[in-house]
Design an enzyme around this catalytic site. Sequence first.
Site, PDB file in Angstrom:
ATOM      1  N   ASP A  14     -11.075   0.795   0.880  1.00 49.97           N
ATOM      2  CA  ASP A  14     -10.228   1.242   1.977  1.00 49.97           C
ATOM      3  C   ASP A  14     -11.067   2.176   2.822  1.00 49.97           C
ATOM      4  O   ASP A  14     -11.826   2.983   2.284  1.00 49.97           O
ATOM      5  CB  ASP A  14      -8.991   1.967   1.432  1.00 49.97           C
ATOM      6  CG  ASP A  14      -7.905   2.053   2.499  1.00 49.97           C
ATOM      7  OD1 ASP A  14      -7.753   1.092   3.280  1.00 49.97           O
ATOM      8  OD2 ASP A  14      -7.218   3.084   2.567  1.00 49.97           O
ATOM      9  N   SER A  15     -10.961   2.034   4.130  1.00 49.19           N
ATOM     10  CA  SER A  15     -11.759   2.915   4.970  1.00 49.19           C
ATOM     11  C   SER A  15     -10.994   3.344   6.197  1.00 49.19           C
ATOM     12  O   SER A  15      -9.925   2.810   6.507  1.00 49.19           O
ATOM     13  CB  SER A  15     -13.085   2.251   5.344  1.00 49.19           C
ATOM     14  OG  SER A  15     -12.865   0.973   5.844  1.00 49.19           O
ATOM     15  N   GLU A  69       0.849  -1.188   0.000  1.00 45.97           N
ATOM     16  CA  GLU A  69       0.000   0.000   0.000  1.00 45.97           C
ATOM     17  C   GLU A  69       0.884   1.236   0.000  1.00 45.97           C
ATOM     18  O   GLU A  69       1.855   1.303   0.746  1.00 45.97           O
ATOM     19  CB  GLU A  69      -0.884   0.022   1.257  1.00 45.97           C
ATOM     20  CG  GLU A  69      -2.040  -0.937   1.169  1.00 45.97           C
ATOM     21  CD  GLU A  69      -3.113  -0.649   2.213  1.00 45.97           C
ATOM     22  OE1 GLU A  69      -2.891   0.189   3.106  1.00 45.97           O
ATOM     23  OE2 GLU A  69      -4.177  -1.282   2.133  1.00 45.97           O
TER      24      GLU A  69
HETATM   25  P1  IMP Z   1     -10.410  -1.268   6.336  1.00 46.91           P
HETATM   26  O1  IMP Z   1      -9.816  -0.423   5.247  1.00 46.91           O
HETATM   27  O2  IMP Z   1     -11.873  -1.471   6.152  1.00 46.91           O
HETATM   28  O3  IMP Z   1      -9.671  -2.535   6.561  1.00 46.91           O
HETATM   29  O4  IMP Z   1     -10.295  -0.416   7.670  1.00 46.91           O
HETATM   30  C1  IMP Z   1      -9.061   0.117   8.134  1.00 46.91           C
HETATM   31  C2  IMP Z   1      -9.192   0.513   9.582  1.00 46.91           C
HETATM   32  O5  IMP Z   1     -10.107   1.599   9.726  1.00 46.91           O
HETATM   33  C3  IMP Z   1      -9.712  -0.574  10.500  1.00 46.91           C
HETATM   34  O6  IMP Z   1      -8.665  -1.412  10.936  1.00 46.91           O
HETATM   35  C4  IMP Z   1     -10.295   0.246  11.651  1.00 46.91           C
HETATM   36  O7  IMP Z   1      -9.266   0.703  12.520  1.00 46.91           O
HETATM   37  C5  IMP Z   1     -10.858   1.461  10.925  1.00 46.91           C
HETATM   38  N1  IMP Z   1     -12.274   1.233  10.539  1.00 46.91           N
HETATM   39  C6  IMP Z   1     -12.755   1.117   9.285  1.00 46.91           C
HETATM   40  N2  IMP Z   1     -14.088   0.916   9.289  1.00 46.91           N
HETATM   41  C7  IMP Z   1     -14.441   0.905  10.584  1.00 46.91           C
HETATM   42  C8  IMP Z   1     -15.696   0.719  11.248  1.00 46.91           C
HETATM   43  O8  IMP Z   1     -16.774   0.524  10.643  1.00 46.91           O
HETATM   44  N3  IMP Z   1     -15.668   0.766  12.596  1.00 46.91           N
HETATM   45  C9  IMP Z   1     -14.535   0.965  13.310  1.00 46.91           C
HETATM   46  N4  IMP Z   1     -13.344   1.138  12.756  1.00 46.91           N
HETATM   47  C10 IMP Z   1     -13.288   1.113  11.396  1.00 46.91           C
END
Ligand code: IMP
Length: 215
Positions: free
Chosen positions: A61-62, A32
Amino acid sequence: MVTFVTTNPGKVHEAREYLDEPVEQRDFDYLEPQADELATVAAHGAREAYKQFQEPVIVDDSGLTIDALGGFPGPYSSYVEEHVCIERVWRLVSEEDNRSAAFRGVVAYCDGNPFAATPEPVDDGRRGQDLSAEKRDSATTDDQVADGAIPVKLFEGVVPGTIVAPRGDGGFGFDPIFEYDGKTFAEMETEEKNAISHRGRALAKFADWYEQADR
Ligand code: IMP
């Protein structure tokens, strides 16, 4: 068929609820980029995944963005969750007057083809970390093709909220310190949270476009 490139089967399950199209999961590990925007990270992932599988892919990605901290932790959310811990994030924000924040999710789609220009952000592969959303929105497919970049289409879902002292036992990550409409995400049932979540909002936008777009 759409391939969701992720190691998380829960995300694929959620995507199936929004799309009429079959969604298949594939694991693929790629480096990444270090970037200030979730969109940059998601777009890079979609390009890498498309190059690998040569079929239509989505990558997501979030993260959590806290206004008083200039959008931090954003793309660094999982690192901060693991190494700093949400309790300390709360303590940091508790010293601020402005405790507003948002969960943001970006779904990036790539099928190797250019897209018709639309009001949705279209990533042109040249976007730097500092390029504003306004400029991003005006990027056109022609720019991308001239550039030789593989076009990626981006869909962002945002849930605004407030950082509070941890409450609730459900959810994961930053859920206990993120309050929406009087409840933290950790105090909500999974279904209640999914109905308003950033990921769901991004997936719904993607599904709307995917099902009627002239791809
Ligand atoms: P990912 O990109 O969805 O894997 O999220 C990356 C990180 O963002 C996660 O490891 C959490 O720390 C945070 N995150 C993303 N979505 C959520 C959610 O719905 N609730 C809580 N933390 C979140």
